[in-house]
Structures are given as structure tokens and as C-alpha cells.
Motif scaffolding. Sequence first.
Motif, PDB file in Angstrom:
ATOM      1  N   VAL A  35     -10.385   6.583  -0.413  1.00 47.45           N
ATOM      2  CA  VAL A  35     -10.260   7.984  -0.021  1.00 47.45           C
ATOM      3  C   VAL A  35     -10.863   8.120   1.375  1.00 47.45           C
ATOM      4  O   VAL A  35     -12.052   7.813   1.571  1.00 47.45           O
ATOM      5  N   ASN A  36     -10.016   8.506   2.320  1.00 47.11           N
ATOM      6  CA  ASN A  36     -10.433   8.621   3.724  1.00 47.11           C
ATOM      7  C   ASN A  36     -11.105   7.340   4.211  1.00 47.11           C
ATOM      8  O   ASN A  36     -12.127   7.345   4.912  1.00 47.11           O
ATOM      9  N   GLY A  37     -10.518   6.194   3.821  1.00 47.48           N
ATOM     10  CA  GLY A  37     -10.979   4.896   4.282  1.00 47.48           C
ATOM     11  C   GLY A  37     -12.151   4.333   3.521  1.00 47.48           C
ATOM     12  O   GLY A  37     -12.554   3.181   3.769  1.00 47.48           O
ATOM     13  N   LYS A  38     -12.727   5.061   2.594  1.00 53.21           N
ATOM     14  CA  LYS A  38     -13.876   4.583   1.828  1.00 53.21           C
ATOM     15  C   LYS A  38     -13.425   4.228   0.412  1.00 53.21           C
ATOM     16  O   LYS A  38     -12.653   4.945  -0.209  1.00 53.21           O
ATOM     17  N   ALA A  39     -13.942   3.102  -0.070  1.00 54.16           N
ATOM     18  CA  ALA A  39     -13.505   2.593  -1.364  1.00 54.16           C
ATOM     19  C   ALA A  39     -13.988   3.485  -2.502  1.00 54.16           C
ATOM     20  O   ALA A  39     -15.183   3.776  -2.608  1.00 54.16           O
TER      21      ALA A  39
ATOM     22  N   SER B 250       0.836  -1.201   0.000  1.00 56.10           N
ATOM     23  CA  SER B 250       0.000   0.000   0.000  1.00 56.10           C
ATOM     24  C   SER B 250       0.869   1.248   0.000  1.00 56.10           C
ATOM     25  O   SER B 250       1.992   1.251   0.522  1.00 56.10           O
ATOM     26  N   THR B 251       0.328   2.280  -0.613  1.00 60.51           N
ATOM     27  CA  THR B 251       0.928   3.613  -0.606  1.00 60.51           C
ATOM     28  C   THR B 251      -0.144   4.599  -0.163  1.00 60.51           C
ATOM     29  O   THR B 251      -1.244   4.605  -0.730  1.00 60.51           O
ATOM     30  N   GLU B 252       0.171   5.399   0.854  1.00 63.13           N
ATOM     31  CA  GLU B 252      -0.785   6.387   1.360  1.00 63.13           C
ATOM     32  C   GLU B 252      -0.251   7.791   1.119  1.00 63.13           C
ATOM     33  O   GLU B 252       0.915   8.073   1.389  1.00 63.13           O
TER      34      GLU B 252
ATOM     35  N   GLN C 262     -12.631  18.945   4.558  1.00 59.83           N
ATOM     36  CA  GLN C 262     -11.711  20.045   4.826  1.00 59.83           C
ATOM     37  C   GLN C 262     -10.660  19.580   5.827  1.00 59.83           C
ATOM     38  O   GLN C 262     -10.941  18.796   6.726  1.00 59.83           O
ATOM     39  N   GLY C 263      -9.423  20.056   5.637  1.00 53.71           N
ATOM     40  CA  GLY C 263      -8.326  19.621   6.494  1.00 53.71           C
ATOM     41  C   GLY C 263      -7.554  18.490   5.860  1.00 53.71           C
ATOM     42  O   GLY C 263      -7.375  18.429   4.640  1.00 53.71           O
ATOM     43  N   THR C 264      -7.109  17.514   6.689  1.00 48.47           N
ATOM     44  CA  THR C 264      -6.260  16.423   6.220  1.00 48.47           C
ATOM     45  C   THR C 264      -7.094  15.295   5.624  1.00 48.47           C
ATOM     46  O   THR C 264      -8.075  14.844   6.223  1.00 48.47           O
ATOM     47  N   ASN C 265      -6.694  14.829   4.436  1.00 46.99           N
ATOM     48  CA  ASN C 265      -7.334  13.715   3.742  1.00 46.99           C
ATOM     49  C   ASN C 265      -6.288  12.640   3.456  1.00 46.99           C
ATOM     50  O   ASN C 265      -5.089  12.930   3.363  1.00 46.99           O
ATOM     51  N   THR C 266      -6.756  11.409   3.280  1.00 51.41           N
ATOM     52  CA  THR C 266      -5.854  10.297   2.988  1.00 51.41           C
ATOM     53  C   THR C 266      -6.316   9.566   1.732  1.00 51.41           C
ATOM     54  O   THR C 266      -7.480   9.178   1.622  1.00 51.41           O
ATOM     55  N   LEU C 267      -5.384   9.416   0.800  1.00 53.17           N
ATOM     56  CA  LEU C 267      -5.610   8.605  -0.397  1.00 53.17           C
ATOM     57  C   LEU C 267      -4.753   7.358  -0.260  1.00 53.17           C
ATOM     58  O   LEU C 267      -3.535   7.445  -0.064  1.00 53.17           O
ATOM     59  N   GLU C 268      -5.354   6.173  -0.352  1.00 56.34           N
ATOM     60  CA  GLU C 268      -4.612   4.923  -0.238  1.00 56.34           C
ATOM     61  C   GLU C 268      -4.752   4.118  -1.523  1.00 56.34           C
ATOM     62  O   GLU C 268      -5.859   3.928  -2.038  1.00 56.34           O
ATOM     63  N   ILE C 269      -3.636   3.640  -2.026  1.00 58.34           N
ATOM     64  CA  ILE C 269      -3.584   2.755  -3.185  1.00 58.34           C
ATOM     65  C   ILE C 269      -3.069   1.417  -2.670  1.00 58.34           C
ATOM     66  O   ILE C 269      -1.930   1.328  -2.192  1.00 58.34           O
ATOM     67  N   ARG C 270      -3.891   0.379  -2.765  1.00 54.39           N
ATOM     68  CA  ARG C 270      -3.583  -0.903  -2.127  1.00 54.39           C
ATOM     69  C   ARG C 270      -3.649  -2.016  -3.174  1.00 54.39           C
ATOM     70  O   ARG C 270      -4.656  -2.159  -3.874  1.00 54.39           O
ATOM     71  N   THR C 271      -2.581  -2.800  -3.299  1.00 56.70           N
ATOM     72  CA  THR C 271      -2.586  -3.926  -4.231  1.00 56.70           C
ATOM     73  C   THR C 271      -3.208  -5.148  -3.572  1.00 56.70           C
ATOM     74  O   THR C 271      -3.137  -5.333  -2.348  1.00 56.70           O
ATOM     75  N   GLY C 272      -3.812  -6.004  -4.392  1.00 57.69           N
ATOM     76  CA  GLY C 272      -4.467  -7.194  -3.874  1.00 57.69           C
ATOM     77  C   GLY C 272      -3.481  -8.255  -3.446  1.00 57.69           C
ATOM     78  O   GLY C 272      -2.369  -8.367  -3.981  1.00 57.69           O
ATOM     79  N   ALA C 273      -3.903  -9.075  -2.461  1.00 55.86           N
ATOM     80  CA  ALA C 273      -3.053 -10.169  -1.989  1.00 55.86           C
ATOM     81  C   ALA C 273      -2.863 -11.229  -3.065  1.00 55.86           C
ATOM     82  O   ALA C 273      -1.923 -12.029  -3.008  1.00 55.86           O
TER      83      ALA C 273
END
Length: 509
Positions: A79-83, A39-41, A111-122
Motif C-alpha cells: 500500500v503506497n509502496g509499503k509492504a 503485478s496489478t496496481e 488523503q488523495g491518491t493511493n496505490t494498492l499493488e498485488i505482486r506475485t513472486g518470481a
Amino acid sequence: MQATFADFSATPAGVSNAGIRYRHCHKASSHLVMGADASTELEFEIDDEERIAEATLKLTALVSKLGGSPGYAPVDVLVNGKALVQGFTVPGGGDLPQDNVLAVPGDLLRQGTNTLEIRTGADARSMFWLYRVTLDSVYERGRSERAMAAEAARDTVFTYTTERRLPFTSTWRPGPRLLFHVDRGEQSLPAQLGWRGQDGAESAISFQSNMSDFHGHHRAADGTLAEFRGRVIARGTFPEGTEGLRVHRFLTEEGWGGAWHSSGELRLLVEDGSGPVERVTWRDQRGNSGTAALCVADGLPGAAQDVTDQATVVEVSDEFEEAGEVAENLLRDSREKWLAGECEATVEFAFDRPTTLTGYTLVSANDFPDRDPRDWTLSGSQDGVHWTELDSRTGQGFGRRFESRSFGIGATPAPFSRYRLDITGNGGAHETQLSGVRFAGFAADHFSGYYQRHDEGPIGYRGTAVAVRGDVAAGERTARLAVELERAARSLAEAARSIGKLAEQVRER
């Protein structure tokens, strides 16, 4: 929304408005390698007063092959934990990274801090190679890409390891290092580059858009033809990486509308292990192209010598042709003279290539001291129309016949192709005379070629070398320090975001 990007094709990765965390990833020269269950965040900020109706997310990526078969590395994007998407697959059979554009609904952002996560499958069976990530408001699409391109274009000094392969063979053999720097100050990286050495060897190459690799051909001086490829190992901001090398720096002009117009500085350097180059051609990523055929001065740059034999007389206000007392005598090693039938006289000289004068010598003639020049001005020009005053003297004199008097040019001059001696006063006679004029200086590097902007016709392009003085070098050192400080500041900001995130997690526990 601020420009938000992560450019993994650069080393170190270029980031804007982003902090990065990795899991089961490692950095390659031109991309981020993500294996199975990696994963990359990216943490990014949205201003408190800003509301984003929709954002545009672009992932530039490539899935590695499985031998001769397409690879497989599905990813989830959150995005912010939601797919946002799940099991998204990038085609795994290609060789070039692909742009994958996704719409991000505004209700996933805050507004404020957001997180984008890119996660590869197992269940990934090959690698997911991530090159770039950009995120913009849908109403400012492309803003981050432009900012990323401007950031990347600051690095204009590139070094590559190279390989060559003979036609219709399968073995690549190591070649010499390639280092180049081509910069017109337009903040656009090269897409193609070609050059010819003074020994007759020539090369032409084309780059990946992120400058990670190139492919092309090379023809050696003996005519041997080979495929040519390379991979970037270093990139830096000028003059980083060019220490001890001769960078050709030209003050340039563009020819259009029947005249020449100043167009800034061009810097050229191509080092491929085979000696100096005599021609460089390029096309940048904006579609602009140009070529420069170089004329490089012999000897050390700036080494003053007698350059009189490179001059010819092209204009003279008056001369006594019947007696053979003509202006051409001034450049001959003889005691013949030039006689003008007036108390003020002018003679203009042309050099066969742009020349920087450091001084000049006048030689008095055989008789009548009152014909000797007393007041004069020496000027230089590129086109014979616009003149720059280089040296002016008044109240001078000669103590004897055929006396040589030398005069220095005080200010650091530019190279000119024409010089004019205006004699504005003599010892009181109605005629003016001299036996000789000698010039001291050095021929300057210069080039001739063309330049063509995207969707426009070609125009003339030429330039003459500019000397790098101490204050210029100091300015370059300052600019390099500023770039290094900016990079350090970005690294510190990224570390601060990570520390802040960890602190927040500790508080929540």
C-alpha cells in the motif's frame, strides 16, 4: 470512504473509485491471470477531509493446480509502496476462489491518491487467479461488496457455451448455447435455475457466485440423462442480447393476507435450443426463490380472433328460465335470446384463461325493439371484485331484428379473466333482451406459481402478460444507452487516472 472495488469476474472488469495497471497479466473470462513476477496496481482516492483509522481489504483469489498437486503462487501486497504482507499464499488445492481478508493500518493510507499493488513472486510455479478486490473503511465493511453486487446485477442477460456428459463416462461433448434472463427487479443475480421445455426436456443448474460457470444436469425429451456444465461468454443489460427473441413479460401479483397484491413486473427468457419452456424455477443469491408454470397463448401474440368459445356466463342479474331465455344463449350460435325482466341488466362472463379483448359484438333479439340496449358499459376484472372500465356507449340503437353491431375497445387493454356487460338503459321497455354477444381478442400468456423470500413462508404468485408498446421499447433503448454511456465514462475516467499518473512520473524525472 467511497466504495472501492475491481471486479475481474466481469467482462469488461467492473471498477469503482479505481484505476488499474497491469504487468505480465492477462484477462480470462472470469478472472485476472497473474503469472510469476506479475503485478496489478489499483489507484484509489480518499477524500481530503477524510481520515481512515483502518481499512478492510478483501482479495478473492485462487491458485491454479499443478496437475494433481496443489499450486504455489505467493504474493506481496503493498500500500503506497509499503509492504502490507509478503509471501502471502492462498491454498492451491481447491477449485473455488477464496476470500482473503487483510487489515490495512490507517498510517499506510493518505488523503488523495493511493496505490494498492498485488505482486506475485518470481518463484511462483503456478498461476494466481484474481477475481475481485474490495477496500472499505473498517466502519463501513461490506459497502464495496454491496455496490459491486448492485453493479453486477444490472447485467441480467447471460449467454453460456455448454457441454454435456453421460453418467459414468469421461467425455464432455459440446451442447447448444444457453441464453437466459430472469428478472423480478430486485437486483439480485440467480444462484440456481431450473426449467422444463414443452417437449418434456428439463434442466437444473447452479452458478458460481460471479456467474462465470454453472454445473447441473439435463434430461432430454427421450429420458437420456447427462451432466451439464457451461461457461459464460456474454452478459448484458436487458434488452441487450434478446433482440429477436420472445421475452415473457408479466404484470404479477402476490397472494397473502387473503387477497392478491400487485408486485411489479417479471421477465422470463430461457433459450437452450430445444424450444419453448413451460416451467421456470429459480433461487437468487439473497436466498429468495420462486417458480412460474407458464400458459403460453397459441399463435402470434396480439393476433385478434373470435374468442367467444373460451367464455362462459358466471353471473346474471335476471333471466327468464321458464321460457329458456337465459344468458347462456348469448354465447350460442343460434337465434335464441336472453330476456331480463328489468330495464337495467347485467351479465358477467369468465374466460378459461386471461384474455385481452380488442372488440365485441351485440346482436339484437327477435322482437320488441324497445327492449334493445341503448346505454351500456363493458368492464374487465382479474378477481371479479375490482373492475376496470373498457368501453362505454350511450344512445345506441339497432335498425332491424337479429342485427349484429360491433364495437372496438379503443385503449390498449390489459388481459382480464372476467368481463361484465352493464346495460344501464334500453328503448323504454320494462324488459331488456339480446340474442348474442361475441368477443374478439387474443388469449394472453400467464403463469401461476409461488414466491418465497429468504426466511419467510411461500406465498401465491401469478401474472398476466403485458404488451410491450413503442414507448416501453424506446425506454429500454434509452436505459441501454445510459448504461453504455456510464461504462464509457468509467473507462475514460480510468484512462484519465493513468495519464495523470504518467504525467506525474514525467514531472518527477
